[in-house]
Design a protein around this motif. Structure first.
Motif, mmCIF file in Angstrom:
data_model
loop_
_atom_site.group_PDB
_atom_site.id
_atom_site.type_symbol
_atom_site.label_atom_id
_atom_site.label_comp_id
_atom_site.label_asym_id
_atom_site.label_seq_id
_atom_site.Cartn_x
_atom_site.Cartn_y
_atom_site.Cartn_z
ATOM 1 N N LYS A 98 -8.727 2.731 4.788
ATOM 2 C CA LYS A 98 -8.739 1.385 5.269
ATOM 3 C C LYS A 98 -9.456 1.504 6.789
ATOM 4 O O LYS A 98 -8.785 2.227 7.792
ATOM 5 N N ALA A 112 0.886 -1.270 0.033
ATOM 6 C CA ALA A 112 0.073 0.069 -0.126
ATOM 7 C C ALA A 112 0.811 1.290 -0.187
ATOM 8 O O ALA A 112 0.435 2.049 -1.000
ATOM 9 N N ILE A 119 -9.944 11.683 -4.859
ATOM 10 C CA ILE A 119 -9.372 12.577 -3.989
ATOM 11 C C ILE A 119 -8.108 13.126 -4.653
ATOM 12 O O ILE A 119 -7.618 14.292 -4.446
ATOM 13 N N ASP A 120 -7.382 12.580 -5.470
ATOM 14 C CA ASP A 120 -6.315 13.189 -6.237
ATOM 15 C C ASP A 120 -6.703 14.093 -7.306
ATOM 16 O O ASP A 120 -5.836 14.950 -7.824
ATOM 17 N N GLU A 167 -3.962 3.387 -5.445
ATOM 18 C CA GLU A 167 -3.541 3.773 -4.091
ATOM 19 C C GLU A 167 -4.785 3.361 -3.213
ATOM 20 O O GLU A 167 -5.920 3.269 -3.609
ATOM 21 N N ARG A 168 -4.411 3.003 -1.928
ATOM 22 C CA ARG A 168 -5.597 2.707 -0.907
ATOM 23 C C ARG A 168 -6.120 3.975 -0.296
ATOM 24 O O ARG A 168 -5.237 4.724 0.360
ATOM 25 N N MET A 169 -7.207 4.208 -0.535
ATOM 26 C CA MET A 169 -7.859 5.644 -0.161
ATOM 27 C C MET A 169 -8.171 5.646 1.185
ATOM 28 O O MET A 169 -8.142 6.694 1.946
#
Lengths: 415, 415, 415, 415
Positions: free
Chosen positions: D329, D247, D373-374, D325-327
């Motif tokens: 968890k 991650a 988000i990006d 990408e892990r947004m």
């Protein structure tokens, strides 16, 4: 406390190709005795010879114990001023080292010596850093069969695997260059991960600070909670803490290159009989060298029984050279942990250990799915003859058949 | 707050063979005074001489204090442009360093100087990195007896024990080469584990960032929770935090090579009387150098009493050179911790300390099993005469007999 | 959000002796603008000139902003095949770098350039590793006044302070050798502790991975919880996380050598007005360089007000060069933290900041014991005139007198 | 289990400029098969050829699989005593390596070989440390197209990025010097952060210890909780643990330089169908090389369906080369975690994955604010056509249109 699946009766010793330190030694973990735990710095020629007599008195070589290792404090105040060669203390060792080694050899035993990869030894005597060649040569001339090589006063030559490797490899190469097979027992306390860098240069390596004769007391002088990246190995490490340290690195042990959990305390009085049974059993299944640390001239029956349990020793000396792995560990409400260990032996034989460090008796069902996690489904549903290696059979031999089980061993009582 | 088993009356000083830095100095932890904690950068020839007068006024040498150490900011703006030799600030030190040292010597005291193993000192003056030889030579010519050697602006020459060792060893060798015995006090803030690499090159080494005059406030400028592998030693470390830092490394101190817990704050006003008693006691039993940091020209009776408790000083200067260990530490519900410390002294004498950092008074039974964990059963069941080193006996001497106890001292009140 | 004790009116600029990188630059934190946060790789000669026009349009130099920094992606595909000299992309920069710098200079501004201490820049263009001398020489010939020096593709030359120091020192020495004063802004993302090794070679050093335009979102691409010994600085670090990173290292900043918290996001739209006020305030009191990252050709009134608050800027540019310290930080039940910061300014003036990252308004009494923990009792009981630097006085100037307080400011509302 | 926003239909392959290892290979993650997971050390010429036949039988090259990689144990007992050149085991490989490679090539496939940057390979055969030039040359002469380069027995040449870089760069340079394009697959188990130091020397690097065929069991032989600064990578790492390791380092992958999550276990029997779907999906979106590890001569329909899902493979091979990408968890009360991942593909296409490692089905609303988000607000409020890549459309092709959504996808069921 320790149970084993199927029989240990017909273990056939198969010599594997050793990958590591190619001196042909320690195909199985070395066994013997060392002066330090019992005598500390108070050793002499007589101490060593007395211990050797103890080996004979108790028939220890029959069980595999053959190295008599002289630890620190054998040195004269200074090296030979001209040649730089090491000199033994002439007061403590009036006959000289060669004569001592000859006597040990004449008794059918092997002779071990000690030094440190530093400016001084831990006891403050001259160390071998910078004197590797002449020291190895002299040890060989004296007839040494074993070197325990410590880590004190190493002048900052630690902190990366490369620095530690280079320092210890220097002595490894020097020992090999003598032509005499000398078992090389590294003692750098697990610094910089010897399980990663030492298999090609040493027969064994210590994985922690020094043990002390205590079951599980936390002592601040052994401050790290894991030895992976510990920066202060220290000493006064309780026995079960060293087991915790050993758990993740068992994978790195194998024929000719072993994790050394430190010398045994069995017989020194700081633990109960059951605790010493656990100590000896776990050292054995983790494939640690078995180096006695008690007074071998005078042992109680209990001590002698423990260290001569040949079923347990057979697990340690099994030719597969595979350390048991911890399959699970769970905290116990009243404190301490319960854990399960299993390991492969020759001929489809396996060893299981259940370890209970809580103050209360625990009851566990040993599930074959856990035991055979590495072997897979076909093993997990099998049927096994189970032997308890701490009970004796009707003929008085260690290892009693306690029945045949499928898929699990229910209601095992521990502690 | 501090109790001691059996008498301290007849301590016989036995000089042990020193393993470490072989300049023959600091057989016991050094004692003296340093300009920094009280004066900071505002020092001059007069400051030093005034302090020396304070030593005489209060008869400090009688208690063992003999080093007058001039810390940072004595330097001229630049070295000698031709020779590279260090130059003292001619305004602050109009008579010159040699004259100053001569005066200190004529008063029966010893003279200490300061520099940094970096491009600059922490105060921004020229440092000694790359100038070790000429600096050591000049200090010797000036008559220096002591060097505090700091760690600022070290140009990245840190991060592994080898880099730190090499940098500090350069000065050690340079000092030895002068032929003048100069006590070498390393101040690298515990970076890279000096307890591991420095015993053969220095008489003492700092183990943390700088102390500040506070009992236990957490300050983010001293961010690490342990000094084992801390990458930002910082400063503004409260007194009891330094005790926590010292706990695991006491094992590394010994004759000639000491853990330095930093200069004392006793008398500087940031702590209470009881807190300063704790400060002075713990520094003493942990075998830290005792370097005063207050205004020694003008001390209150309370301050003077603390720093001249000769029973406590005797523990610090005991010839066994063995730091007390923390036997246990338990959190207190209202905050802080309660801990127990014990250490060996000469002649079967031992020191015990109980430390309470909680806001409430605690009552404890001191169990001899804990106290004598290292000595074993024969000591644990013994009978001892107990002296309280912070009470005076009927003759007015520190150390009052408070009774004879077996196995435990019940109901001890702390704080 | 930010309050200040006593007046900022009569700040007298006193130039201290700089200890660090001796190019005479950055006596106070540098101020300016950089292309990256707004334009990324899409830059050209025109982009730079437009920004410079923005400086003039909004009168930014009046507030101290003077560096126009061209970040990555100015390079041609390859260096000069014969000389190895760097070449600008002839399409993006048809007039050439020297002409561009001349134009910038003619507008009364200074010109900054970018490269990386690696084989490539982060954008994949040629880096300066191994080309330090020719690159520095060329930048000087072009008229550069500033170098931002990045860390991508460094070929394993990191991981110890020594490796990072050596790599960055090479460029520092090369810049100095040009004879042209070029501000040296290190950008190694806090690896290996630049606060320890860089003060003698650089004017500022980044302390973390790249900022992104977000108040406090945790992003896994910025995975470390502290930058002390972080092994993966990453990027996408939210603004308040960088404040957390900065807290323990404020002690290392000073005249000529600053912690760089990364370029500002004020005006880029990812935070609210209050959040940008916090951003600009905290960067200022922590003595970070103030490098704008928004579109300076076209700013809203809100954005302009924030970046031209001359009371806040005066705190940043205060000649004592002392970063504010976090005096306490407490978790808030609803999430986030409440923290208090204070710092020394010239003339017995101090700055206080209260930072609330929780979702709810907090009420706090600002205790002078906390504020003046470093100054001691005489300050803690003092009486102070308090100014709120985010309110304007009756004449319209930033900094409104909000009363006189002794020992504490009660009932401060935050957020 | 895996959903994708908008269509994957019209992916146009755009070859980007590669920054990294400039052999022109692995513009997208390599695909193929390796002997180890299924055969371990029991390999031969026939094993390799059989596998190649499996490629043809199942039409694997159509999906992108083209490398047939021969892992450890192909070596003769010793190198050529005269030249030092590597020799293949003549019993296992009677036709010789060149003939084998020729046959593989004649089938339209590429041939991979294995060695270790150490004294021995992990299986105990001769390693390449110190033999880089002759080994690379020999591999090239044999016709190798790929080298997997392991890390066993590295003689302490690890522990800093520099030591690891130098050791692996030696082989990189040697491979380049042969003139033959040979894909360089580093396997140093994530030690010293290859994501930082390897992009310029290798096409891919392993990020963890060896995978084993298990969904999420913690095994002590894979002891680290994160691979950032892990000092014992070990093996027996469960599949989802490797996802956790991946991650934070996804940011470091890109065209020509990939994070290698280790060979696939799909088809080996230790996980369920759904678990293998997760395994293959996550490896794909994280842009890991897709190297099969099962018996490719004999696959079930389920296994074949998974490894030939061309919609998933298209995500892996998408030319943007950007790892998901892990947004977020979040832990699940019943154990395990729920996490959300998103990544950019070409043509304004994005991939979303929801991963549920808890024992219970979870329901989630996929919020576009998280997903984008990006990308920011303009994307977060958009309307998207959603395809489920694990459902087939009416024509039987992977990727079914499941509707059009704005701002969020409500009520997604997972697991």
């Amino acid at each position: 406390m320790l149970k084993q699946l199927t029989s240990l009766v017909c273990i056939s010793l198969v010599v594997l190709n050793a990958l590591a330190h190619n001196n042909g030694l320690a195909l199985t973990p070395q066994m013997g005795w060392d002066t330090w735990n019992y005598y500390g710095c108070s050793i002499s020629e007589q101490t060593i010879l007395d211990a050797a007599q103890g080996f004979i008195k108790y028939d220890l070589p029959k069980y595999g114990y053959n190295y008599v290792v002289m630890d620190d404090c054998w040195q004269a105040p200074a090296r030979n001023a001209t040649t730089g060669a090491p000199i033994a203390d002439p007061t403590k060792f009036p006959s000289g080292m060669k004569a001592l080694a000859d006597q040990i050899h004449s008794m059918g035993l092997k002779f071990g010596i000690y030094s440190s990869a530093g400016m001084y030894t831990c006891g403050g005597h001259f160390g071998s850093l910078g004197y590797e060649t002449i020291d190895a040569q002299t040890y060989a001339e004296w007839g040494a069969d074993y070197l325990k090589y410590d880590n004190c006063y190493n002048e900052g030559q630690a902190g990366t695997p490369k620095l530690s490797y280079d320092r210890y490899a220097n002595m490894s190469f020097a020992l090999n260059a003598t032509g005499r097979p000398i078992l090389y027992s590294m003692c750098n306390w697990g610094e910089d991960g010897p399980w990663n860098f030492a298999p090609t240069i040493a027969n064994s390596w210590r994985i922690s600070g020094d043990i002390y004769d205590n079951y599980n007391r936390f002592d601040e002088r052994c401050p790290c909670l894991s030895m992976i990246d510990c920066k202060l190995a220290g000493y006064h490490c309780a026995m079960t803490r060293i087991i915790d340290f050993a758990a993740p690195v068992g994978q790195k042990a194998g024929t000719n290159h072993w994790n050394d959990l430190d010398m045994l305390e069995v017989g020194n009085g700081g633990m109960t009989y059951d605790e010493y049974v656990t100590h000896f059993s776990m050292w054995s299944i983790l494939k640690s060298p078995l180096i006695l640390g008690n007074n071998v001239l005078n042992m109680t029956n209990e001590t002698l029984e423990i260290i001569t349990n040949d079923a347990i020793i057979a697990v340690n000396q099994d030719s597969t050279g595979s350390a048991a792995e911890r399959m699970w560990k769970v905290p116990v409400f009243s404190g301490g942990d319960l854990s399960s260990w299993s390991g492969s032996l020759v001929n489809n034989t396996f060893v299981i250990a259940l370890l209970n460090t809580s103050p209360e008796t625990q009851y566990v069902t040993v599930n074959f799915t856990d035991v055979f996690i590495d072997q897979g489904p076909s093993y997990q549903t099998g049927t096994y003859v189970i032997y308890d290696l701490w009970q004796k059979d009707s003929a008085g031999a260690w290892g009693k058949d306690i029945g045949t089980y499928t898929a699990a061993i229910p209601d095992v009582e521990i502690g």
